[in-house]
Design a protein around this motif. Structure first.
Motif, mmCIF file in Angstrom:
data_model
loop_
_atom_site.group_PDB
_atom_site.id
_atom_site.type_symbol
_atom_site.label_atom_id
_atom_site.label_comp_id
_atom_site.label_asym_id
_atom_site.label_seq_id
_atom_site.Cartn_x
_atom_site.Cartn_y
_atom_site.Cartn_z
ATOM 1 N N TRP A 214 6.312 11.883 2.402
ATOM 2 C CA TRP A 214 5.452 12.391 1.340
ATOM 3 C C TRP A 214 4.094 12.864 1.831
ATOM 4 C CZ3 TRP A 214 6.055 7.062 1.648
ATOM 5 C CH2 TRP A 214 4.892 6.304 1.636
ATOM 6 N N ALA A 215 3.891 12.892 3.113
ATOM 7 C CA ALA A 215 2.726 13.507 3.764
ATOM 8 C C ALA A 215 1.369 13.066 3.217
ATOM 9 C CB ALA A 215 2.845 15.026 3.720
ATOM 10 N N PRO A 216 1.122 11.757 3.175
ATOM 11 C CA PRO A 216 -0.223 11.344 2.766
ATOM 12 C C PRO A 216 -1.233 11.613 3.883
ATOM 13 C CG PRO A 216 1.000 9.446 3.544
ATOM 14 C CD PRO A 216 1.956 10.618 3.563
ATOM 15 N N ALA A 217 -2.484 11.737 3.513
ATOM 16 C CA ALA A 217 -3.544 11.767 4.526
ATOM 17 C C ALA A 217 -3.748 10.313 4.957
ATOM 18 C CB ALA A 217 -4.826 12.334 3.944
ATOM 19 N N SER B 222 0.818 -1.221 0.000
ATOM 20 C CA SER B 222 0.000 0.000 0.000
ATOM 21 C C SER B 222 0.846 1.263 0.000
ATOM 22 C CB SER B 222 -0.976 0.008 1.183
ATOM 23 O OG SER B 222 -0.290 0.128 2.406
ATOM 24 N N LEU B 223 2.051 1.206 0.573
ATOM 25 C CA LEU B 223 2.908 2.396 0.633
ATOM 26 C C LEU B 223 3.779 2.570 -0.610
ATOM 27 C CD1 LEU B 223 4.143 2.281 4.352
ATOM 28 C CD2 LEU B 223 2.296 3.654 3.391
ATOM 29 N N SER B 224 4.023 1.506 -1.331
ATOM 30 C CA SER B 224 4.993 1.568 -2.431
ATOM 31 C C SER B 224 4.684 2.599 -3.517
ATOM 32 C CB SER B 224 5.202 0.181 -3.033
ATOM 33 O OG SER B 224 4.018 -0.301 -3.596
ATOM 34 N N PRO B 225 3.433 2.821 -3.905
ATOM 35 C CA PRO B 225 3.212 3.851 -4.940
ATOM 36 C C PRO B 225 3.117 5.277 -4.377
ATOM 37 C CG PRO B 225 1.154 2.729 -4.490
ATOM 38 C CD PRO B 225 2.209 2.050 -3.661
ATOM 39 N N HIS B 226 3.396 5.457 -3.088
ATOM 40 C CA HIS B 226 3.308 6.764 -2.432
ATOM 41 C C HIS B 226 1.945 7.440 -2.650
ATOM 42 C CE1 HIS B 226 7.963 7.130 -2.388
ATOM 43 N NE2 HIS B 226 7.520 6.303 -1.482
ATOM 44 N N PRO B 227 0.879 6.794 -2.223
ATOM 45 C CA PRO B 227 -0.454 7.372 -2.433
ATOM 46 C C PRO B 227 -0.669 8.624 -1.583
ATOM 47 C CG PRO B 227 -0.603 5.509 -0.959
ATOM 48 C CD PRO B 227 0.819 5.557 -1.445
ATOM 49 N N LYS B 228 -1.597 9.452 -2.014
ATOM 50 C CA LYS B 228 -1.931 10.667 -1.263
ATOM 51 C C LYS B 228 -2.879 10.378 -0.110
ATOM 52 C CE LYS B 228 -1.104 13.894 -4.897
ATOM 53 N NZ LYS B 228 -1.358 14.291 -6.172
ATOM 54 N N LEU B 229 -3.563 9.243 -0.171
ATOM 55 C CA LEU B 229 -4.542 8.869 0.849
ATOM 56 C C LEU B 229 -4.352 7.404 1.210
ATOM 57 C CD1 LEU B 229 -7.161 9.361 2.503
ATOM 58 C CD2 LEU B 229 -8.437 8.728 0.441
ATOM 59 N N LEU B 230 -4.266 7.143 2.522
ATOM 60 C CA LEU B 230 -4.181 5.778 3.032
ATOM 61 C C LEU B 230 -5.352 5.540 3.970
ATOM 62 C CD1 LEU B 230 -0.385 5.804 3.892
ATOM 63 C CD2 LEU B 230 -1.444 4.386 2.139
ATOM 64 N N LEU B 231 -6.061 4.437 3.771
ATOM 65 C CA LEU B 231 -7.178 4.052 4.632
ATOM 66 C C LEU B 231 -6.839 2.715 5.286
ATOM 67 C CD1 LEU B 231 -10.133 4.764 2.186
ATOM 68 C CD2 LEU B 231 -9.447 6.166 4.126
ATOM 69 N N PHE B 232 -6.921 2.674 6.618
ATOM 70 C CA PHE B 232 -6.618 1.446 7.336
ATOM 71 C C PHE B 232 -7.735 1.126 8.320
ATOM 72 C CE2 PHE B 232 -2.330 3.122 6.417
ATOM 73 C CZ PHE B 232 -1.798 2.033 5.749
ATOM 74 N N ASP B 233 -8.013 -0.151 8.449
ATOM 75 C CA ASP B 233 -8.945 -0.640 9.451
ATOM 76 C C ASP B 233 -8.149 -1.551 10.379
ATOM 77 O OD1 ASP B 233 -11.204 -1.314 10.897
ATOM 78 O OD2 ASP B 233 -11.838 -2.853 9.494
ATOM 79 N N GLU B 234 -8.010 -1.143 11.630
ATOM 80 C CA GLU B 234 -7.261 -1.917 12.628
ATOM 81 C C GLU B 234 -5.857 -2.278 12.120
ATOM 82 O OE1 GLU B 234 -8.286 -2.356 15.674
ATOM 83 O OE2 GLU B 234 -10.416 -1.928 15.469
ATOM 84 N N PRO B 235 -5.026 -1.290 11.796
ATOM 85 C CA PRO B 235 -3.739 -1.596 11.178
ATOM 86 C C PRO B 235 -2.759 -2.341 12.081
ATOM 87 C CG PRO B 235 -3.885 0.726 11.698
ATOM 88 C CD PRO B 235 -5.246 0.144 11.942
ATOM 89 N N ILE B 236 -2.931 -2.299 13.398
ATOM 90 C CA ILE B 236 -1.960 -2.992 14.250
ATOM 91 C C ILE B 236 -2.583 -4.071 15.123
ATOM 92 C CG2 ILE B 236 -0.295 -1.100 14.255
ATOM 93 C CD1 ILE B 236 -1.334 -0.331 17.024
#
Length: 172
Positions: free
Chosen positions: A59-62, A23-37
């Motif tokens: 790269w300061a994604p939201a 999910s991080l590899s393309p450097h997206p502007k928006l990341l959405l996670f559900d229970e990431p840890i």
């Protein structure tokens, strides 16, 4: 990451790490996670949080995430939205919540009536003669008003996000 293992044979922690990398590899502007840890061991939790912090810095994604692990993800948060039973109960910057919500202990309390204090969420006796009040709009004015009514010893304590959430649902 063992390259010879198929995805289905990886542990939950390894799967989450792999999905995070993808999910991080393309450097997206928006990341959405559900229970990431959730379901991660302490080292894997640390690694995931560190990667998200690195992403924020580089790269300061939201980053939006939902989690029941409020305290473990608080270092990533700038803005916090608490939802209880489908209703938004708090929506503010983390720094504002942490500065406004306080736990105040009044020792040798002689104040019987707190009716003039608008920012008190609740008041209860802890042990013996110590009363605890929770306020959601702390200021030095509150302490000054208490001191005008009592000569009691007053201690002010910070609250963490999990405590604020729990008090917020009591407030409803």
């Amino acid at each position: 990451m063992p390259l010879e293992k198929r995805f289905g044979y990886l542990s939950k922690g390894m799967k989450k790490k792999l999905l995070l990398i993808i999910s991080l590899s393309p450097h997206p502007k928006l990341l959405l996670f559900d229970e990431p840890i959730s379901d991660l061991d302490p080292k894997a939790k640390y690694d995931v949080v560190e990667e998200l912090i690195r992403a924020k810095e580089e790269w300061a994604p939201a980053i939006f995430f939902s989690s029941h692990n409020i305290s473990e993800l608080s270092e990533l948060s700038e803005k916090v939205i608490f939802i209880d039973q489908g209703q938004i109960i708090q929506n503010d910057r983390k720094i504002n919540l942490l500065s406004k919500w306080k736990k105040i202990h009044i020792i040798d309390d002689k104040i019987l009536n707190f009716s003039g204090f608008n920012d008190i969420i609740h008041s209860r006796y802890l042990r013996g003669n110590t009363r605890e009040i929770i306020v959601n709009n702390y200021s030095d004015k509150i302490i000054k008003e208490i001191r005008e009514k009592s000569r009691a010893r007053i201690d002010v304590f910070d609250m963490n996000l999990e405590q604020i959430f729990l008090e917020s649902i009591k407030e409803k």
